[in-house]
Design an enzyme around this catalytic site. Structure first.
Site, PDB file in Angstrom:
ATOM      1  N   HIS A  91      26.447  27.165 -47.016  1.00  0.00           N
ATOM      2  CA  HIS A  91      27.855  26.812 -46.809  1.00  0.00           C
ATOM      3  C   HIS A  91      28.340  25.890 -47.927  1.00  0.00           C
ATOM      4  CE1 HIS A  91      28.520  28.661 -42.969  1.00  0.00           C
ATOM      5  NE2 HIS A  91      27.604  27.951 -42.341  1.00  0.00           N
TER       6      HIS A  91
ATOM      7  N   HIS B  53      20.494  27.224 -44.598  1.00  0.00           N
ATOM      8  CA  HIS B  53      21.754  27.725 -44.033  1.00  0.00           C
ATOM      9  C   HIS B  53      22.917  26.813 -44.414  1.00  0.00           C
ATOM     10  CE1 HIS B  53      24.088  29.837 -40.790  1.00  0.00           C
ATOM     11  NE2 HIS B  53      24.768  28.694 -40.834  1.00  0.00           N
ATOM     12  N   GLU B  54      22.774  25.527 -44.137  1.00  0.00           N
ATOM     13  CA  GLU B  54      23.886  24.594 -44.383  1.00  0.00           C
ATOM     14  C   GLU B  54      24.166  24.423 -45.872  1.00  0.00           C
ATOM     15  OE1 GLU B  54      25.730  23.978 -42.047  1.00  0.00           O
ATOM     16  OE2 GLU B  54      24.411  24.413 -40.348  1.00  0.00           O
TER      17      GLU B  54
END
Length: 600
Positions: free
Chosen positions: A395, A391-392
């Site tokens: 980003h 997820h990170e």
């Protein structure tokens, strides 16, 4: 590094598991030097006051100064924030945060003239500036966004009053946060062995995951019976919050608070209503999920406090950090070698602060992009932790692509698209894991993990969005947001969203009191739209291959070069229609069917 049994001090963490803040500034002394050099910016900005309309050269010089300043100030901010987050008890780095925030305030104050001056430039004058100074065309998007607010920008004196009112209109949210997190105390509970268990805002959901129904019920009642005693106080906080939003919306000549909130991110109001309508039309999937949960838990009655306890056990396993990285690389391979190269660069060159240490900020995030992103984790070597990494880094790569392909003035993307790249990575990861297991229990565990994310992100956040819309529309009619009105509506929404297979316990009517997002001004709907868009994009990537990947890279590279709806269309997703939401909800239904079949 094995799963930690004891939390180390920051000085004891191996360097390879820490992020490379020296890539920002090699030493604290160099940061101090850069800060001193940056103190010229308030004066430089102030020198343009009253002059932005005098010539194309002057306007261009101002905008170029803003770009230069943004790069330098963001580096200063990121170093101070990252070092502070390494150990929040380190007073030296807390001091650095204070220093850079003081400069930030001085810059904002010195630049307060710019928006009114840019708005006041006549259209024909600005058109002449573009012809006289071609370099200005780089800033067309930035200037257009500023000038878009002309109908909602007031006189200098009125703008000053609105700015001064900010502390007042922000007060309800700040006061409610202090009330919830610092002042409210909940009665302790005990488990079957007589152990005393603390009930806090942080421990509440873990307690609802407890396999003992008596612990779950006791925690549920401890929290909500306490909130029930303060329902009028909580309602007063929200009433004040919404009145502040109405004040600002009306002062700036907006049709409603919803129009005012969404205008700031250039999202049509229809997108908000489309989300709620699409979820309503597909509410049967949610009811089926609740029915399946009741069946798999083997209970005569399913209660609201049963919604978090795992329904598939014994399939979770330890996934060491190094193994998790390799799995993620394989899962994201469909995104192409250039994507994997950047991902690997981040893994190998200390973009990530991996493990927990004493005083380290909790949670996870991705921040900064120059010279590279910085990712904070608190890695636990679990399935959840692996999804957090994916997820990170989603980003992070969104930021990298944006910064590589856009000028400084167009690199930032709005929150409406910010969660899409991260969630797309999660969808690709779960699809990869499902495609590479034949073990029925493991497969059921993975599907359940995804279903829980889906339920919490799409259905739950849409319910929140509907409740938030109700509050604002009621207040805009001149009604006071009373505790009774809020409780009644919130209970009705839970009945509608969860259906007849669950007991809608009366305590759930007070849940709105503990949700901080209701003070975020129409924020939560973006979780649901972002998740839905990410599902649609991931599905295109896996079914269409290279053409879809090419479109997705265009989305990642767009930054803030145009409005978010147009940027999403690059990736083949039209959020002005309900199609992406319907497609995502259809996937939820298909996974529910498979889950039911696996658990027979």
């Amino acid at each position: 590094m094995a799963k930690q049994k004891q939390i180390p001090k920051r000085s004891e963490v191996e360097k390879q598991f820490t992020w490379a803040t020296e890539d920002l500034f090699a030493t604290d002394a160099l940061w101090d030097e850069a800060l001193e050099n940056a103190k010229v910016y308030p004066g430089k900005l102030a020198s343009f006051r009253g002059r932005l309309a005098e010539s194309a050269d002057t306007l261009c010089d101002y905008l170029q100064l803003c770009d230069e300043m943004q790069v330098k100030i963001e580096r200063l901010v990121n170093y101070a924030m990252r070092k502070s987050d390494e150990d929040t008890g380190n007073s030296f780095y807390q001091g650095l945060k204070g220093k850079i925030m003081n400069l930030y305030v001085a810059i904002a104050s010195a630049d307060s003239f710019s928006t009114p001056e840019i708005i006041s430039i006549p259209d024909e004058t600005l058109a002449g500036f573009y012809e006289a100074k071609p370099e200005l065309k780089l800033y067309t998007r930035k200037l257009s966004k500023i000038r878009h607010y002309k109908p909602h920008t007031l006189s200098d004196a009125e703008e000053r009053i609105l700015a001064l009112s900010g502390q007042v209109t922000n007060a309800p949210g700040e006061t409610a946060s202090a009330f919830r997190n610092a002042d409210l105390k909940f009665p302790d509970i005990t488990d079957s062995e007589g152990n005393v268990l603390k009930v806090t805002q942080g421990s509440f959901v873990p307690l609802l995951e407890n396999p003992d129904v008596n612990v779950r019920r006791a925690a549920f009642e401890s929290l909500y019976h306490t909130f029930a005693q303060f329902k009028n106080t909580s309602a007063a906080f929200l009433d004040s919050q919404v009145k502040g939003l109405i004040f600002n919306a009306q002062a700036r000549n907006y049709e409603s608070t919803l129009h005012a909130a969404l205008d700031s991110t250039e999202v049509p109001v229809s997108v908000y209503h489309n989300l709620i309508e699409a979820v309503h039309n597909n509410i049967g999937y949610m009811h089926k999920y609740v029915e399946l949960r009741k069946k798999l838990m083997g209970v005569d009655e399913l209660h609201m406090y049963d919604l978090y306890t795992p329904i598939v056990g014994d399939a979770d396993r330890e996934i060491p950090y190094e193994e998790a990285k390799q799995i993620i690389i394989k899962a994201l391979a469909p995104l192409g070698q250039d994507y994997i190269d950047i991902l690997t660069e981040g893994f190998n060159n200390r973009w990530i602060d991996v493990y927990e240490n004493e005083g380290k900020r909790g949670g996870a995030y991705s921040s900064c992009g120059d010279p590279h992103p910085y990712v904070l984790l608190n890695q636990k070597d679990t399935l959840d932790s692996m999804f957090t990494i994916a997820h990170e880094m989603g980003h992070s790569l969104h930021t990298v692509y944006s910064m590589k392909n856009q000028p400084v003035c167009q690199q930032d993307y709005v929150i409406f698209v910010a969660e899409i790249a991260s969630t797309c990575n999660e969808v690709l990861l779960v699809r990869y894991l499902l495609n590479n297991t034949t073990d029925k229990r493991e497969r059921a565990y993975l599907i359940n993990h995804f279903l829980e994310s889906f339920r919490g992100t799409v259905y739950r956040q849409t319910m929140f969005a509907e409740f938030e819309l109700f509050m604002n529309e009621l207040a805009e009619k001149g009604e006071t947001l009373t505790a009774d009105a809020l409780c009644e509506k919130y209970y009705e929404l839970n009945k509608f969203y969860f259906g007849d297979s669950i007991v809608i316990d009366p305590e759930i009517a007070y849940e709105w009191e503990r949700i901080p997002h209701f003070f975020y001004n129409f924020y939560v709907f973006q979780y649901a739209t972002g998740f839905s868009a990410a599902c649609a994009i991931a599905n295109r990537i896996l079914t269409e291959g290279e053409p879809a990947v090419k479109d997705y890279k265009k989305f990642l590279s767009a930054g803030g070069s145009t409005d978010p709806i147009s940027i999403l269309k690059y990736a083949g997703v039209d959020m002005t229609t309900a199609a992406p939401i319907n497609e995502a909800l259809k996937l939820f239904g298909e996974l529910l069917d498979e889950m039911e079949e696996l658990m027979k």
